[in-house]
Design a protein around this motif. Structure first.
Motif, short mmCIF file in Angstrom:
data_model
loop_
_atom_site.label_atom_id
_atom_site.label_comp_id
_atom_site.label_asym_id
_atom_site.label_seq_id
_atom_site.Cartn_x
_atom_site.Cartn_y
_atom_site.Cartn_z
N ALA A 279 0.65 -1.24 -0.03
CA ALA A 279 0.03 0.14 -0.03
C ALA A 279 0.73 1.35 -0.08
O ALA A 279 0.53 2.49 -0.24
CB ALA A 279 -0.86 0.04 1.07
N MET A 280 2.06 0.93 0.03
CA MET A 280 3.07 2.25 0.28
C MET A 280 3.18 3.02 -1.00
O MET A 280 3.41 2.45 -2.09
CB MET A 280 4.59 1.96 0.78
CG MET A 280 5.64 2.89 1.05
SD MET A 280 6.96 2.22 1.69
CE MET A 280 7.52 1.36 0.11
N THR A 281 3.19 4.31 -1.13
CA THR A 281 3.27 5.10 -2.32
C THR A 281 4.54 5.43 -2.42
O THR A 281 5.32 5.93 -1.26
CB THR A 281 2.28 6.35 -2.28
OG1 THR A 281 1.20 6.07 -2.13
CG2 THR A 281 2.63 7.24 -3.45
N MET A 282 5.38 5.29 -3.46
CA MET A 282 6.58 5.78 -3.64
C MET A 282 6.75 6.69 -4.78
O MET A 282 6.16 6.92 -5.69
CB MET A 282 7.61 4.64 -4.21
CG MET A 282 7.83 3.28 -3.16
SD MET A 282 8.70 1.81 -3.89
CE MET A 282 7.51 0.84 -4.27
N ALA B 272 -1.95 13.62 2.94
CA ALA B 272 -1.11 14.76 2.41
C ALA B 272 -0.63 14.56 1.01
O ALA B 272 -1.20 13.76 0.46
CB ALA B 272 0.64 14.45 3.07
N HIS B 273 -0.10 15.47 0.37
CA HIS B 273 0.47 15.33 -1.03
C HIS B 273 1.91 15.64 -1.23
O HIS B 273 2.35 16.50 -0.32
CB HIS B 273 -0.58 16.40 -1.97
CG HIS B 273 -1.92 16.24 -1.75
ND1 HIS B 273 -2.70 16.57 -0.94
CD2 HIS B 273 -2.52 15.75 -3.12
CE1 HIS B 273 -4.06 16.13 -1.50
NE2 HIS B 273 -3.97 15.69 -2.69
N VAL B 274 2.49 15.23 -2.20
CA VAL B 274 3.91 15.46 -2.37
C VAL B 274 4.00 16.45 -3.69
O VAL B 274 3.32 15.96 -4.77
CB VAL B 274 4.69 14.30 -2.58
CG1 VAL B 274 5.96 14.66 -3.25
CG2 VAL B 274 4.93 13.36 -1.23
N LEU B 275 4.58 17.40 -3.65
CA LEU B 275 4.82 18.41 -4.75
C LEU B 275 6.26 17.82 -5.49
O LEU B 275 7.30 18.24 -4.45
CB LEU B 275 4.72 19.58 -4.43
CG LEU B 275 4.98 20.89 -5.43
CD1 LEU B 275 3.84 20.66 -6.74
CD2 LEU B 275 5.12 22.15 -4.83
N ALA B 276 6.29 17.04 -6.19
CA ALA B 276 7.40 16.36 -6.69
C ALA B 276 8.25 17.16 -7.78
O ALA B 276 7.69 17.42 -8.94
CB ALA B 276 7.18 15.01 -7.31
N VAL C 273 1.17 14.36 -6.01
CA VAL C 273 1.17 12.90 -5.75
C VAL C 273 0.56 12.84 -4.25
O VAL C 273 0.88 13.37 -3.38
CB VAL C 273 2.60 12.01 -5.83
CG1 VAL C 273 2.15 10.79 -5.62
CG2 VAL C 273 3.19 12.31 -6.80
N PRO C 274 -0.66 12.17 -4.71
CA PRO C 274 -1.57 12.28 -3.17
C PRO C 274 -0.89 11.05 -2.25
O PRO C 274 -0.45 9.98 -2.88
CB PRO C 274 -3.06 11.92 -3.62
CG PRO C 274 -2.73 11.12 -4.82
CD PRO C 274 -1.73 11.96 -5.61
N LEU C 275 -0.77 11.14 -1.03
CA LEU C 275 -0.59 9.99 -0.04
C LEU C 275 -1.50 9.76 0.76
O LEU C 275 -2.08 10.60 1.72
CB LEU C 275 0.77 10.74 0.75
CG LEU C 275 2.04 11.22 -0.01
CD1 LEU C 275 3.22 11.80 1.03
CD2 LEU C 275 2.51 10.03 -0.81
N ARG C 276 -1.72 8.38 1.03
CA ARG C 276 -2.79 7.96 1.67
C ARG C 276 -2.17 7.25 3.02
O ARG C 276 -1.20 6.72 3.21
CB ARG C 276 -3.75 6.87 0.78
CG ARG C 276 -4.22 7.36 -0.15
CD ARG C 276 -5.03 6.39 -1.01
NE ARG C 276 -5.70 6.83 -2.31
CZ ARG C 276 -6.84 7.71 -2.39
NH1 ARG C 276 -7.31 7.97 -1.36
NH2 ARG C 276 -7.18 8.17 -3.55
N ASP C 277 -3.10 7.49 4.12
CA ASP C 277 -2.45 6.76 5.58
C ASP C 277 -2.88 5.54 5.39
O ASP C 277 -3.67 4.89 4.53
CB ASP C 277 -3.21 7.68 6.52
CG ASP C 277 -4.74 7.81 6.36
OD1 ASP C 277 -5.57 7.03 5.97
OD2 ASP C 277 -5.19 8.99 7.20
N ALA C 278 -2.95 4.88 6.73
CA ALA C 278 -3.17 3.42 6.81
C ALA C 278 -4.48 3.25 6.75
O ALA C 278 -4.92 2.06 6.34
CB ALA C 278 -2.76 2.87 8.25
N GLY C 279 -5.64 4.03 6.78
CA GLY C 279 -6.97 3.78 6.67
C GLY C 279 -7.34 4.06 5.19
O GLY C 279 -8.49 3.84 4.79
N GLY C 280 -6.45 4.53 4.35
CA GLY C 280 -6.78 4.71 2.91
C GLY C 280 -7.23 6.27 2.60
O GLY C 280 -7.64 6.17 1.33
N SER C 281 -7.21 6.97 3.47
CA SER C 281 -7.54 8.42 3.09
C SER C 281 -6.28 9.26 2.76
O SER C 281 -5.34 9.11 3.25
CB SER C 281 -7.99 8.97 4.48
OG SER C 281 -9.24 8.25 4.73
#
Length: 419
Positions: A77-80, A136-140, A125-133
C-alpha cells in the motif's frame, strides 16, 4: 497520521577507485525493505541521484527495478515518489513511469508545462494513510535545469543582491504551489528538491556545484512557508536546515573517503495534522570504512606495518572476497614524502585483504601572514626580490635557497624581456 521515509542519493552504479558497490547497495536496500515494514511506512520519497551516471549500465537499471519491486512487495500500500537529480538523465529515469505506476511508484523528471502553465497532474502525488484516506500530497520537483526555471534569460544581480538564479528557483516553487493549491484542499504539502540550500554542509570533492551559471546555493526561504516539509537530495550528510522543516536525508553509505564520519541512513517523517516530526534512522555499513591512523598521521615508512596490524586486529582472512574487504583511507605525514607516495602506498596494500581508496598527505600548515617592513609604503616601492623572499618564507616556513632564487631571477628576467 502519515508515516513517510525520506531517502536520496542512492548513486546506483557507483564505483570507488575501481571497486563496484553493488553488494553494498543490495545490503542497504534489503535493510530499507525491512525498515518500511518495521516503521509501517505509508510513503517513500527518493529525492534524486538515483543513479551515479546519466547513462547507467544494464546492471544498475536492473538493481533499481528489483529494489522498487521488493519495496512494493514488502509494503504494497506504500506510495513511492522518485525524482531526478543532477546525476540522473531525467527523461530516461521517467521513461517507464506508466509501467512503474502498477507498483505505486510515481517518477518525475523535468518540469512539465502545457501552454506555458505547469502540468500539476505530473507533479502532485496524493499520499494515503493506513486507513486509505488522503493525508498529504507531495509536490514532486527534480533537479532544476535551466529549462525548468521560469523567466531565466541572463545571469545578473537583482535588487537586494539576489541573483536571477535564486529568484528563478523561488519563482518555480511559488508557481508550482499556485498550480496545486486548490487540489491540496487543506492537506499538508510535502515538496521535494535536489539542489544545494545555503547552510548545508557539503562533502569535500563529492558534490558538484550544480545550479545553473555556477550559482552555488539557494536560501531556505525559497520554499514557500505553506510547505510542511521539504525532502532534499544532493548533499550526502544528513542534516536539518530552516529550523528542521527543510532536510537532507543524506546518502545510504559512504560514497567517498570524505564521508567516513557521517551517520548514514534515512529520515522518518511523521505528519500528524499540522505537526511534523523527523527522526534519523541509521543504516549499518555493509563493509567497514576506516581511517588509518584514527587520529593524526603516520610516516610512509610505518604504513606497511600499520596495514598489517589492521588486518590482524580485524581478523581478516587472506582469501576474503574483494567486495567484502574494508575500505581504508590513509593519512600520511608530509615530512620526507616524495611525489610517488600514492604508488608506494598501493604497493604496500595490494597483497592484503583490504581496499586502499585514499592515501593523502597531511595538509600544509597555514601560511603566516605576509608582513612587510613598512606597510604604508606602496608595493611598487619595494624590491621585487624582497617581496619574493617574504612571500616564500610565509608560505614554506623557510627562506628560499640559491636554486629557488635562481629560478625567481630567471622568471624576473623573462618578464622584463616581454614587457
Amino acid at each position: 497520521m502519515l508515516r513517510l521515509i525520506h531517502t536520496s542519493d542512492w548513486h546506483i552504479g557507483q564505483s570507488l577507485r575501481g571497486h563496484g558497490r553493488e553488494r553494498e547497495h543490495r545490503a542497504v536496500f534489503a535493510d530499507l525493505c525491512r525498515l518500511v515494514v518495521e516503521q509501517a511506512a505509508d510513503a517513500l520519497i527518493i529525492a534524486g541521484d538515483v543513479f551515479d551516471s546519466q547513462n547507467p549500465s544494464g546492471e544498475a537499471l536492473r538493481l533499481l527495478y528489483e529494489t522498487l519491486r521488493d519495496l512494493h512487495a514488502a509494503r504494497p500500500a506504500m506510495t513511492m515518489v522518485v525524482v531526478a537529480g543532477n546525476h540522473d538523465a531525467a527523461g530516461r529515469l521517467e521513461a517507464p513511469r506508466d509501467l512503474l505506476r502498477a507498483f505505486n511508484v510515481h517518477v518525475v523528471g523535468n518540469v512539465r508545462r502545457q501552454e506555458g502553465l505547469v502540468d500539476s497532474r505530473r507533479h502532485l502525488v496524493p499520499l494515503r494513510d493506513a486507513g486509505g484516506s488522503v493525508a498529504a500530497h507531495v509536490l514532486a520537483l527534480s533537479y532544476p535545469t535551466a529549462a525548468c526555471l521560469p523567466g531565466l534569460t541572463r545571469l545578473e544581480e537583482t535588487g537586494g543582491g539576489e541573483s536571477q538564479i535564486v529568484r528563478a528557483v523561488r519563482q518555480l516553487y511559488a508557481e508550482m504551489l499556485d498550480a496545486v493549491r486548490d487540489q491540496v484542499a487543506g492537506c499538508p504539502l510535502i515538496a521535494t528538491g535536489h539542489l544545494h540550500v545555503a547552510g548545508g554542509l557539503e562533502s569535500e570533492g563529492a558534490e558538484r556545484r550544480i545550479l545553473v551559471g555556477g550559482q552555488h546555493a539557494v536560501p531556505p526561504d525559497v520554499f514557500p512557508a505553506e510547505i510542511a516539509y521539504v525532502a532534499l537530495g544532493h548533499l550526502h550528510r544528513a542534516q536539518d536546515l530552516g529550523g528542521g522543516r527543510v532536510r537532507y536525508s543524506g546518502s545510504l553509505f559512504p560514497l567517498s573517503a570524505t564521508e567516513l564520519g557521517y551517520a548514514h541512513g534515512v529520515t522518518l517523517v511523521t505528519l500528524d495534522g499540522t505537526r511534523v516530526a523527523t527522526e534519523h534512522l541509521p543504516l549499518a555499513r555493509p563493509v567497514p570504512f576506516l581511517r588509518l591512523p584514527e587520529q593524526g598521521e603516520l610516516r610512509l615508512s610505518e604504513l606497511g606495518a600499520a596495514l598489517q596490524a589492521l588486518v590482524t586486529r580485524l581478523a581478516l582472512p587472506p582469501d576474503l572476497a574483494v567486495e567484502q574487504q574494508p575500505f581504508v583511507q590513509v593519512r600520511l605525514a608530509r615530512e620526507g614524502l616524495g611525489s610517488g607516495f600514492r604508488e608506494e602506498a598501493d604497493r604496500l596494500a595490494e597483497a592484503l585483504p583490504l581496499r586502499l581508496v585514499e592515501a593523502r598527505a597531511a595538509p600544509l600548515a597555514q601560511p603566516a601572514p605576509l608582513v612587510v617592513a613598512d606597510p604604508l609604503k606602496p608595493l611598487s616601492d619595494h624590491a621585487a626580490e624582497d617581496l619574493f623572499r617574504l612571500a616564500f618564507a610565509a608560505r614554506q616556513q623557510r627562506d628560499p635557497d640559491e636554486a629557488e632564487m635562481a629560478v625567481f631571477h630567471q622568471v624576473q628576467a623573462l618578464a622584463a624581456a616581454e614587457g
